[in-house]
Design an enzyme around this catalytic site. Structure first.
Site, PDB file in Angstrom:
ATOM      1  N   ASP A  26      -1.011 -73.421 -17.012  1.00 27.62           N
ATOM      2  CA  ASP A  26      -1.215 -71.980 -17.214  1.00 27.62           C
ATOM      3  C   ASP A  26      -0.043 -71.179 -16.669  1.00 27.62           C
ATOM      4  O   ASP A  26       0.221 -70.074 -17.105  1.00 27.62           O
ATOM      5  CB  ASP A  26      -2.483 -71.504 -16.473  1.00 27.62           C
ATOM      6  CG  ASP A  26      -3.718 -72.229 -16.948  1.00 27.62           C
ATOM      7  OD1 ASP A  26      -3.799 -72.511 -18.161  1.00 27.62           O
ATOM      8  OD2 ASP A  26      -4.591 -72.544 -16.106  1.00 27.62           O
ATOM      9  N   LYS A 231      12.976 -72.658  -1.616  1.00 30.59           N
ATOM     10  CA  LYS A 231      12.546 -73.991  -2.026  1.00 30.59           C
ATOM     11  C   LYS A 231      13.405 -75.017  -1.279  1.00 30.59           C
ATOM     12  O   LYS A 231      14.576 -74.764  -1.084  1.00 30.59           O
ATOM     13  CB  LYS A 231      12.760 -74.160  -3.538  1.00 30.59           C
ATOM     14  CG  LYS A 231      12.002 -73.171  -4.392  1.00 30.59           C
ATOM     15  CD  LYS A 231      12.522 -73.161  -5.837  1.00 30.59           C
ATOM     16  CE  LYS A 231      13.930 -72.631  -5.930  1.00 30.59           C
ATOM     17  NZ  LYS A 231      14.432 -72.471  -7.302  1.00 30.59           N
ATOM     18  N   ASP A 256      16.451 -77.473 -11.885  1.00 30.81           N
ATOM     19  CA  ASP A 256      17.572 -78.378 -12.135  1.00 30.81           C
ATOM     20  C   ASP A 256      17.936 -79.199 -10.904  1.00 30.81           C
ATOM     21  O   ASP A 256      18.751 -80.105 -10.993  1.00 30.81           O
ATOM     22  CB  ASP A 256      18.803 -77.583 -12.583  1.00 30.81           C
ATOM     23  CG  ASP A 256      19.356 -76.702 -11.470  1.00 30.81           C
ATOM     24  OD1 ASP A 256      20.561 -76.781 -11.172  1.00 30.81           O
ATOM     25  OD2 ASP A 256      18.571 -75.935 -10.885  1.00 30.81           O
TER      26      ASP A 256
END
Length: 312
Positions: A26, A231, A256
């Site tokens: 979703d 991150k 990536d």
């Protein structure tokens, strides 16, 4: 690759597999550099691919470690590159850091000021959370260090007694004076935060020093590691989940880099991760036995997902 890890599923050119993949989720969390664009070059077919995902009712959220731009500035970049977006869909490490400082750290006065190493993006996001700061883009710090600086920094007379936190991001004007200020604050007990610790960042089809290279001299000088808000830090995932109320099982991280994006998704126990080969990491890296993270799926480029449009 370790035998316990299943091989990533290659989706490029396989229309039914792509549709099955899209239907499983979703929410798509998308990295920007190396996925959507490289510098100011948007990869071909990306706009149509994002539109396809949205037309199928998917939520797209852009999760970036680049702290040099605020969400507002990111929106300007998206719009300028012809990518429809809104500020609420953008989640950068400067914003993540500001949320962390204001809602989790909750620095008590008088020591509630932040010493910033970084660009205007961090300053804008700190302001939006009502956090006071010094350093950053202030021209007073963009100069050579003097004998007076050494003296005043050593005895503390040049330091702001209200600083309780050092936040280090990518700074295109890093110098010895800024590092010296930061070190003195850290030695006096300031909390050490980094917007992210990426080793490099992609620009103009090349690689340049990342925010991790900016904070590393401080890591080395203090022996402390910063709490990183980009991150793959799960502090960032918690912030994303809190803001968007997403179901992790129905969410896919697209990126990536194995060490930031894919690891972020795996550590966050998301339903899936998709690697694209237009940025930093290459296939050989997850095929290695000591791979830092292995994606569940991969494509040559994000726009390969657009093949799903063939299904009417």
């Amino acid at each position: 690759m370790g035998s316990s890890m299943p091989s990533p599923k290659y989706l490029t050119g396989d229309v039914s597999a792509i549709n099955e993949f899209i239907d499983r989720f979703d929410v798509f969390l998308l990295d920007c550099d190396g996925v959507i664009w490289s510098g100011d070059h948007v990869f071909e077919g990306v706009v149509e691919t994002l539109e396809l995902l949205r037309s199928r009712g998917k939520k797209t959220v852009f999760v970036t470690n680049n702290s040099t731009k605020s969400r507002q500035e990111y929106l300007k970049k998206f719009t300028g590159l012809g990518i429809p977006s809104n500020v609420e869909e953008i989640f950068g490490s400067a914003y993540s850091s500001s949320i962390y400082i204001s809602r989790i750290l909750k620095l008590a006065p008088p020591k509630n000021k932040v010493f910033v190493i970084g660009e205007a993006g961090i300053e804008h996001e700190l302001k939006s959370e009502g956090i006071s700061f010094i350093g950053g883009t202030d021209p007073a710090y963009r100069r050579d260090i003097t004998p007076e600086d050494f003296k005043g920094l050593a005895d503390g007379s040049l330091l702001d007694p209200e600083v309780g936190c050092v936040l280090a991001g990518l700074d295109f004007h890093i110098n010895y004076l800024k590092l010296s200020h930061a070190l003195q604050y850290l030695r006096r007990g300031a909390v050490f935060l980094a917007t992210n610790v990426d080793s490099t960042f992609p620009m103009s089809h090349g690689f340049f020093p990342g925010a991790g290279g900016i904070s590393m001299p401080l890591v080395y000088s203090t022996g402390q590691k910063p709490v990183a808000l980009g991150k793959p830090s799960q502090a960032m995932m918690d912030a994303v989940e809190g803001k968007f109320q997403l179901d992790r099982e129905r969410t896919c991280m697209v990126g990536d880099r194995l060490d930031t994006d894919i690891k972020f998704g795996i550590d966050g126990k998301l339903g899936g991760t998709l690697a694209v080969l237009t940025g930093v990491s290459k296939k050989e890296q997850w095929e290695a036995t000591d791979a830092v993270a292995v994606p569940a799926y991969y494509v040559d480029k994000l726009s390969d997902l657009y093949a799903a449009a063939a299904r009417q």
